[in-house]
Design a protein around this motif. Structure first.
Motif, mmCIF file in Angstrom:
data_model
loop_
_atom_site.group_PDB
_atom_site.id
_atom_site.type_symbol
_atom_site.label_atom_id
_atom_site.label_comp_id
_atom_site.label_asym_id
_atom_site.label_seq_id
_atom_site.Cartn_x
_atom_site.Cartn_y
_atom_site.Cartn_z
ATOM 1 N N ALA A 261 25.021 -35.546 2.138
ATOM 2 C CA ALA A 261 24.553 -36.198 3.367
ATOM 3 C C ALA A 261 23.780 -37.473 3.030
ATOM 4 C CB ALA A 261 23.678 -35.243 4.172
ATOM 5 N N ASP A 262 22.943 -37.403 2.013
ATOM 6 C CA ASP A 262 22.156 -38.567 1.612
ATOM 7 C C ASP A 262 23.065 -39.704 1.130
ATOM 8 O OD1 ASP A 262 19.578 -39.848 1.047
ATOM 9 O OD2 ASP A 262 20.168 -39.631 -1.063
ATOM 10 N N ARG A 263 24.085 -39.374 0.360
ATOM 11 C CA ARG A 263 24.976 -40.398 -0.189
ATOM 12 C C ARG A 263 25.806 -41.101 0.879
ATOM 13 N NH1 ARG A 263 27.187 -38.695 -6.143
ATOM 14 N NH2 ARG A 263 25.172 -38.077 -6.974
ATOM 15 N N VAL A 264 26.151 -40.390 1.955
ATOM 16 C CA VAL A 264 26.964 -41.023 3.006
ATOM 17 C C VAL A 264 26.138 -41.411 4.231
ATOM 18 C CG1 VAL A 264 29.099 -39.940 2.216
ATOM 19 C CG2 VAL A 264 27.760 -38.852 4.012
ATOM 20 N N HIS A 265 24.824 -41.215 4.123
ATOM 21 C CA HIS A 265 23.887 -41.672 5.157
ATOM 22 C C HIS A 265 24.101 -41.001 6.516
ATOM 23 C CE1 HIS A 265 22.917 -44.602 2.114
ATOM 24 N NE2 HIS A 265 24.167 -45.004 2.111
ATOM 25 N N VAL A 266 24.203 -39.664 6.475
ATOM 26 C CA VAL A 266 24.248 -38.868 7.707
ATOM 27 C C VAL A 266 23.266 -37.714 7.555
ATOM 28 C CG1 VAL A 266 26.651 -39.466 8.285
ATOM 29 C CG2 VAL A 266 26.187 -37.403 6.936
ATOM 30 N N SER A 267 22.973 -37.049 8.661
ATOM 31 C CA SER A 267 22.076 -35.901 8.598
ATOM 32 C C SER A 267 22.803 -34.720 7.945
ATOM 33 C CB SER A 267 21.615 -35.519 10.000
ATOM 34 O OG SER A 267 22.691 -34.974 10.732
ATOM 35 N N PRO A 268 22.066 -33.805 7.311
ATOM 36 C CA PRO A 268 22.706 -32.634 6.704
ATOM 37 C C PRO A 268 23.559 -31.816 7.691
ATOM 38 C CG PRO A 268 20.522 -32.890 5.809
ATOM 39 C CD PRO A 268 20.647 -33.892 6.933
ATOM 40 N N PRO A 269 23.107 -31.558 8.933
ATOM 41 C CA PRO A 269 23.971 -30.807 9.851
ATOM 42 C C PRO A 269 25.277 -31.545 10.181
ATOM 43 C CG PRO A 269 21.708 -30.758 10.640
ATOM 44 C CD PRO A 269 21.758 -31.744 9.514
ATOM 45 N N THR A 270 25.185 -32.867 10.347
ATOM 46 C CA THR A 270 26.390 -33.669 10.607
ATOM 47 C C THR A 270 27.332 -33.590 9.417
ATOM 48 O OG1 THR A 270 25.230 -35.173 12.090
ATOM 49 C CG2 THR A 270 27.242 -36.009 11.074
ATOM 50 N N CYS A 271 26.769 -33.692 8.233
ATOM 51 C CA CYS A 271 27.566 -33.616 7.006
ATOM 52 C C CYS A 271 28.290 -32.275 6.917
ATOM 53 C CB CYS A 271 26.656 -33.821 5.801
ATOM 54 S SG CYS A 271 27.507 -33.815 4.218
ATOM 55 N N LEU A 272 27.552 -31.203 7.131
ATOM 56 C CA LEU A 272 28.132 -29.862 7.055
ATOM 57 C C LEU A 272 29.272 -29.697 8.060
ATOM 58 C CD1 LEU A 272 27.574 -27.301 5.414
ATOM 59 C CD2 LEU A 272 26.144 -26.509 7.296
ATOM 60 N N ARG A 273 29.053 -30.159 9.281
ATOM 61 C CA ARG A 273 30.063 -30.048 10.340
ATOM 62 C C ARG A 273 31.312 -30.866 9.990
ATOM 63 N NH1 ARG A 273 30.771 -33.538 14.064
ATOM 64 N NH2 ARG A 273 28.685 -34.424 13.957
ATOM 65 N N ARG A 274 31.104 -32.076 9.498
ATOM 66 C CA ARG A 274 32.245 -32.941 9.171
ATOM 67 C C ARG A 274 33.039 -32.404 7.978
ATOM 68 N NH1 ARG A 274 32.783 -38.601 10.662
ATOM 69 N NH2 ARG A 274 31.492 -39.036 12.470
ATOM 70 N N VAL A 275 32.344 -31.927 6.962
ATOM 71 C CA VAL A 275 33.042 -31.376 5.796
ATOM 72 C C VAL A 275 33.838 -30.143 6.208
ATOM 73 C CG1 VAL A 275 32.741 -30.254 3.551
ATOM 74 C CG2 VAL A 275 31.490 -32.364 4.073
ATOM 75 N N LYS A 276 33.279 -29.315 7.052
ATOM 76 C CA LYS A 276 34.005 -28.142 7.547
ATOM 77 C C LYS A 276 35.257 -28.574 8.295
ATOM 78 C CE LYS A 276 33.630 -23.970 10.415
ATOM 79 N NZ LYS A 276 35.055 -23.880 10.455
ATOM 80 N N ARG A 277 35.152 -29.612 9.117
ATOM 81 C CA ARG A 277 36.299 -30.133 9.863
ATOM 82 C C ARG A 277 37.389 -30.642 8.904
ATOM 83 N NH1 ARG A 277 36.622 -35.505 11.189
ATOM 84 N NH2 ARG A 277 38.376 -36.026 12.515
ATOM 85 N N LEU A 278 36.992 -31.348 7.845
ATOM 86 C CA LEU A 278 37.950 -31.867 6.866
ATOM 87 C C LEU A 278 38.634 -30.729 6.104
ATOM 88 C CD1 LEU A 278 35.805 -34.851 5.533
ATOM 89 C CD2 LEU A 278 37.827 -35.001 7.026
ATOM 90 N N ARG A 279 37.853 -29.698 5.770
ATOM 91 C CA ARG A 279 38.426 -28.535 5.074
ATOM 92 C C ARG A 279 39.370 -27.767 6.000
ATOM 93 N NH1 ARG A 279 33.044 -27.397 2.048
ATOM 94 N NH2 ARG A 279 33.556 -28.337 0.069
ATOM 95 N N ASP A 280 38.935 -27.543 7.242
ATOM 96 C CA ASP A 280 39.768 -26.819 8.204
ATOM 97 C C ASP A 280 41.080 -27.554 8.479
ATOM 98 O OD1 ASP A 280 37.844 -24.864 8.373
ATOM 99 O OD2 ASP A 280 37.076 -25.491 10.336
ATOM 100 N N ALA A 281 41.053 -28.879 8.381
ATOM 101 C CA ALA A 281 42.259 -29.678 8.591
ATOM 102 C C ALA A 281 43.173 -29.659 7.363
ATOM 103 C CB ALA A 281 41.883 -31.117 8.935
ATOM 104 N N GLY A 282 42.709 -29.072 6.267
ATOM 105 C CA GLY A 282 43.532 -28.984 5.067
ATOM 106 C C GLY A 282 43.476 -30.215 4.188
ATOM 107 N N LEU A 283 42.545 -31.141 4.462
ATOM 108 C CA LEU A 283 42.448 -32.348 3.640
ATOM 109 C C LEU A 283 41.789 -32.067 2.298
ATOM 110 C CD1 LEU A 283 41.505 -34.975 6.359
ATOM 111 C CD2 LEU A 283 43.739 -34.481 5.388
ATOM 112 N N VAL A 284 40.966 -31.034 2.224
ATOM 113 C CA VAL A 284 40.386 -30.586 0.953
ATOM 114 C C VAL A 284 41.159 -29.336 0.568
ATOM 115 C CG1 VAL A 284 38.315 -29.774 -0.240
ATOM 116 C CG2 VAL A 284 38.123 -31.533 1.549
ATOM 117 N N GLN A 285 42.017 -29.493 -0.431
ATOM 118 C CA GLN A 285 42.929 -28.417 -0.812
ATOM 119 C C GLN A 285 42.240 -27.315 -1.604
ATOM 120 O OE1 GLN A 285 46.178 -29.691 -3.387
ATOM 121 N NE2 GLN A 285 47.607 -28.835 -1.915
ATOM 122 N N ALA A 286 41.367 -27.712 -2.532
ATOM 123 C CA ALA A 286 40.680 -26.733 -3.378
ATOM 124 C C ALA A 286 39.495 -27.404 -4.039
ATOM 125 C CB ALA A 286 41.614 -26.194 -4.455
#
Length: 167
Positions: free
Chosen positions: A33-58
């Motif tokens: 979150a610090d590296r991309v300049h967003v709040s930790p909850p926003t970061c967590l939500r966005r990463v979950k969305r990217l994983r759920d979309a299959g963009l993070v394979q493993a």
């Protein structure tokens, strides 16, 4: 996968998150979150969305091949060009399915022009490579030509996906 990655839109924050994850997926949510300049909850939500979309394979650990080699031996890495006798879609798919199922095959590419496939393989030693060659190439009547190039030194290894420019 909850969502279809074909329909997900990516903004600059998503691209920055993917770039950071691709460089080091061991970052904590706070660090990310610090590296991309967003709040930790926003970061967590966005990463979950990217994983759920299959963009993070493993998430995997990249091991230091030279340090592991000092303990376990180097193994035998090869780039293998394979030309099939018949190049119909069903023949290519059958070959691709067979090599993709083999643990010694690290990567498999259909290429053009030249050979039909280029494989990256890793075996313990030359007898192990010979067994692989017999298993995948010699036993297949549709394999016309095989040319192997054995690695004597890996100068660079950087697994990554090209991301869109940040908007």
């Amino acid at each position: 996968m909850a969502a279809d990655s074909e329909f997900i839109s990516l903004d600059a924050i998503d691209i920055a998150l993917l770039a950071q994850l691709q460089a080091d997926c061991s970052l904590s949510n706070l660090e990310l979150a610090d590296r991309v300049h967003v709040s930790p909850p926003t970061c967590l939500r966005r990463v979950k969305r990217l994983r759920d979309a299959g963009l993070v394979q493993a998430q995997v650990a990249l091991l230091d091949a030279d340090r592991i080699a000092r303990i376990a031996g180097h193994g035998l890495e090869a780039v293998v060009e394979v030309t099939l006798d018949r190049q119909g879609a069903e023949h290519q798919q059958a070959f691709e399915d067979r090599v993709a199922a083999d643990d010694a095959v690290l990567q498999c590419y259909r290429v053009s022009p030249g050979p039909d496939f280029v494989l990256m393989v890793l075996t313990r030693d030359m007898p192990d490579y010979l067994a692989l060659a017999q298993r995948l190439f010699t036993s297949d009547a549709n394999v016309r030509n095989v040319k192997a190039f054995f690695s004597v030194k890996r100068a660079k290894f950087r697994p990554r996906v090209l991301l869109p420019e940040r908007r």
